[in-house]
Scaffold this motif. Structure first.
Motif, PDB file in Angstrom:
ATOM      1  N   ARG A 238      25.810  38.578  35.131  1.00  0.00           N
ATOM      2  CA  ARG A 238      25.688  37.480  34.106  1.00  0.00           C
ATOM      3  C   ARG A 238      24.290  37.271  33.822  1.00  0.00           C
ATOM      4  NH1 ARG A 238      29.872  37.084  37.469  1.00  0.00           N
ATOM      5  NH2 ARG A 238      31.787  35.890  36.639  1.00  0.00           N
ATOM      6  N   ALA A 239      23.183  37.794  34.201  1.00  0.00           N
ATOM      7  CA  ALA A 239      22.042  37.677  33.722  1.00  0.00           C
ATOM      8  C   ALA A 239      21.130  38.752  34.440  1.00  0.00           C
ATOM      9  CB  ALA A 239      21.354  36.237  34.585  1.00  0.00           C
ATOM     10  N   PRO A 240      19.990  38.931  33.281  1.00  0.00           N
ATOM     11  CA  PRO A 240      19.078  40.090  33.818  1.00  0.00           C
ATOM     12  C   PRO A 240      18.336  39.858  35.172  1.00  0.00           C
ATOM     13  CG  PRO A 240      18.629  39.394  31.641  1.00  0.00           C
ATOM     14  CD  PRO A 240      19.717  38.370  32.403  1.00  0.00           C
ATOM     15  N   ALA A 241      18.106  40.773  36.099  1.00  0.00           N
ATOM     16  CA  ALA A 241      17.201  40.600  37.098  1.00  0.00           C
ATOM     17  C   ALA A 241      15.933  39.953  36.967  1.00  0.00           C
ATOM     18  CB  ALA A 241      17.139  42.139  37.829  1.00  0.00           C
ATOM     19  N   SER A 242      15.281  40.258  35.865  1.00  0.00           N
ATOM     20  CA  SER A 242      13.870  39.750  35.661  1.00  0.00           C
ATOM     21  C   SER A 242      13.936  38.285  35.325  1.00  0.00           C
ATOM     22  CB  SER A 242      13.020  40.497  34.725  1.00  0.00           C
ATOM     23  OG  SER A 242      14.013  40.350  33.433  1.00  0.00           O
ATOM     24  N   ARG A 243      15.122  37.715  34.633  1.00  0.00           N
ATOM     25  CA  ARG A 243      15.240  36.419  34.540  1.00  0.00           C
ATOM     26  C   ARG A 243      15.512  35.700  35.739  1.00  0.00           C
ATOM     27  NH1 ARG A 243      15.931  34.628  29.497  1.00  0.00           N
ATOM     28  NH2 ARG A 243      15.781  32.562  30.299  1.00  0.00           N
ATOM     29  N   LEU A 244      16.393  36.189  36.734  1.00  0.00           N
ATOM     30  CA  LEU A 244      16.620  35.495  38.032  1.00  0.00           C
ATOM     31  C   LEU A 244      15.689  35.669  39.066  1.00  0.00           C
ATOM     32  CD1 LEU A 244      20.385  36.811  38.456  1.00  0.00           C
ATOM     33  CD2 LEU A 244      19.738  34.434  37.654  1.00  0.00           C
ATOM     34  N   ALA A 245      14.826  36.713  38.837  1.00  0.00           N
ATOM     35  CA  ALA A 245      13.693  36.615  39.983  1.00  0.00           C
ATOM     36  C   ALA A 245      13.073  35.367  40.660  1.00  0.00           C
ATOM     37  CB  ALA A 245      12.725  37.815  39.515  1.00  0.00           C
ATOM     38  N   PRO A 246      12.500  34.602  39.613  1.00  0.00           N
ATOM     39  CA  PRO A 246      11.744  33.413  40.075  1.00  0.00           C
ATOM     40  C   PRO A 246      12.702  32.581  40.978  1.00  0.00           C
ATOM     41  CG  PRO A 246      11.222  33.945  37.696  1.00  0.00           C
ATOM     42  CD  PRO A 246      12.328  34.919  37.999  1.00  0.00           C
ATOM     43  N   LEU A 247      13.933  32.554  40.780  1.00  0.00           N
ATOM     44  CA  LEU A 247      14.722  31.769  41.375  1.00  0.00           C
ATOM     45  C   LEU A 247      14.836  32.068  43.049  1.00  0.00           C
ATOM     46  CD1 LEU A 247      17.958  31.117  39.178  1.00  0.00           C
ATOM     47  CD2 LEU A 247      15.957  29.654  39.398  1.00  0.00           C
ATOM     48  N   ASN A 248      14.341  33.358  43.188  1.00  0.00           N
ATOM     49  CA  ASN A 248      14.253  33.772  44.786  1.00  0.00           C
ATOM     50  C   ASN A 248      13.207  32.812  45.486  1.00  0.00           C
ATOM     51  OD1 ASN A 248      15.478  36.420  45.202  1.00  0.00           O
ATOM     52  ND2 ASN A 248      14.398  36.778  43.460  1.00  0.00           N
ATOM     53  N   TYR A 249      12.425  32.146  44.711  1.00  0.00           N
ATOM     54  CA  TYR A 249      11.451  30.976  45.482  1.00  0.00           C
ATOM     55  C   TYR A 249      12.126  29.944  46.023  1.00  0.00           C
ATOM     56  CZ  TYR A 249       7.589  33.667  43.420  1.00  0.00           C
ATOM     57  OH  TYR A 249       6.436  34.609  43.092  1.00  0.00           O
ATOM     58  N   PHE A 250      13.161  29.740  45.377  1.00  0.00           N
ATOM     59  CA  PHE A 250      14.042  28.499  46.183  1.00  0.00           C
ATOM     60  C   PHE A 250      14.491  29.113  47.696  1.00  0.00           C
ATOM     61  CE2 PHE A 250      18.194  26.197  46.927  1.00  0.00           C
ATOM     62  CZ  PHE A 250      17.738  25.076  46.955  1.00  0.00           C
ATOM     63  N   HIS A 251      14.513  30.181  48.059  1.00  0.00           N
ATOM     64  CA  HIS A 251      14.811  30.584  49.361  1.00  0.00           C
ATOM     65  C   HIS A 251      13.452  30.368  50.423  1.00  0.00           C
ATOM     66  CE1 HIS A 251      15.980  34.190  52.052  1.00  0.00           C
ATOM     67  NE2 HIS A 251      15.584  33.407  52.715  1.00  0.00           N
ATOM     68  N   LEU A 252      12.447  30.181  49.688  1.00  0.00           N
ATOM     69  CA  LEU A 252      11.079  29.908  50.351  1.00  0.00           C
ATOM     70  C   LEU A 252      11.027  28.467  50.550  1.00  0.00           C
ATOM     71  CD1 LEU A 252       8.223  30.590  51.433  1.00  0.00           C
ATOM     72  CD2 LEU A 252       7.235  30.556  49.117  1.00  0.00           C
TER      73      LEU A 252
END
Length: 300
Positions: A238-252
């Protein structure tokens, strides 16, 4: 320009699914940190992926796709499964020598790798706003962990291997989005991970077999991993990988919470500043740009 690229409804759904993914992965990591001191990592991974494979087989059988190996793109599917096996094995083993927060912080170089590789692997356009957001998130990560101290070099090497593998996993998932059914991708990954982690497991038996509570925790890791993998595929469709990438920081952020509440490692003032910087960086990608909003308002 697609709705996902403009930050429309598909992108919002993809972003919410991805937040569920990182929440599940963060919980799996914290559970692994809790268990890996008592049980060997190969044993934990074998049981974890055994549960994941059982869920995959049930899902494929229910949809009439049990012969999933006949699908096209088998080479990419096998590579994707190997990347997931590398992530699980290297990350869990690194937790033997590293605290959860520091290990997770190194792992979160993955969004930078995704953004850097997506133009070449996926042909996605990465703009200055995305580079700035990911760079700001990385600076926030440095404030939290302040590398250069007593961080294990072996743990660091293992975490860097897990980081690269996770970035490749997301890019391969996005590359096959719309071409290979999500359940088939999941089935391939579960099978490859079970084989890759099951082969060394007999050579690393646990010194003491888990009690009921630990068995439940180990099985829960498998079920959470299974759910996260399915949601990861759906979000990247549903969304490009590069657009979702910053949301990975929620894991941190979740790793820091688990470190504080579960393992007694509380963040200091600089760490809190880093958390705030990461949240701001993530919001710049989560919220659509003013140009996108203007376009949306002008659409009949």
């Amino acid at each position: 320009m697609t709705a996902a690229a403009r930050g429309g409804p598909d992108w919002w759904r993809g972003g919410l699914l991805f937040l569920c993914v990182v929440t599940l992965f963060a919980t799996v990591d914290a559970t692994a940190k809790h268990l890996v001191g008592r049980y060997p990592a190969p044993f934990l991974n074998a049981v974890r992926y055994g549960a994941t494979l059982a869920v995959a087989v049930a899902m494929l059988a229910g949809s009439g796709q049990l012969r999933f190996w006949r699908t096209p793109h088998r080479g990419l599917l096998v590579l994707r499964g190997l990347m997931l096996a590398v992530v699980g094995t290297c990350f869990m083993t690194a937790l033997l020598w590293m605290p959860l927060a520091e290990a997770t912080a190194i792992y979160f170089m993955a969004p930078l790798m995704v953004v850097g590789l997506s133009p070449w692997m996926l042909g996605e356009k990465v703009g200055p706003r995305q580079w700035l957001a990911v760079g700001a998130g990385f600076c926030g990560m440095l404030l939290i962990v302040r590398p250069g101290g007593a961080v294990s070099w072996l743990g660091t090497v293992l975490m860097l291997a897990a980081t690269l593998a996770y970035a490749m996993l997301q890019l391969l998932t996005r590359r096959m989005a719309g071409q290979v059914d999500a359940r088939v991708q999941y089935g391939f990954a579960a099978l490859i991970c079970m084989v890759a982690t099951g082969v060394p497991a007999p050579f690393f038996p646990p010194p003491v077999w888990p009690d009921l509570a630990d068995w439940l925790a180990i099985l829960a890791m498998g079920l959470m991993s299974a759910a996260a993998q399915v949601l990861l595929i759906l979000s990247l469709q549903r969304a490009p990988a590069s657009r979702l990438a910053p949301l990975n920081y929620f894991h941190l952020l979740l790793a820091l919470v688990y470190s504080a509440l579960w393992f007694g490692r509380w963040p200091d003032a600089l760490a809190l500043a880093g958390i705030a910087l990461i949240v701001v960086a993530g919001l710049t990608q989560t919220l659509p740009s003013s140009a996108a909003l203007s376009t949306k308002r002008g659409t009949p």
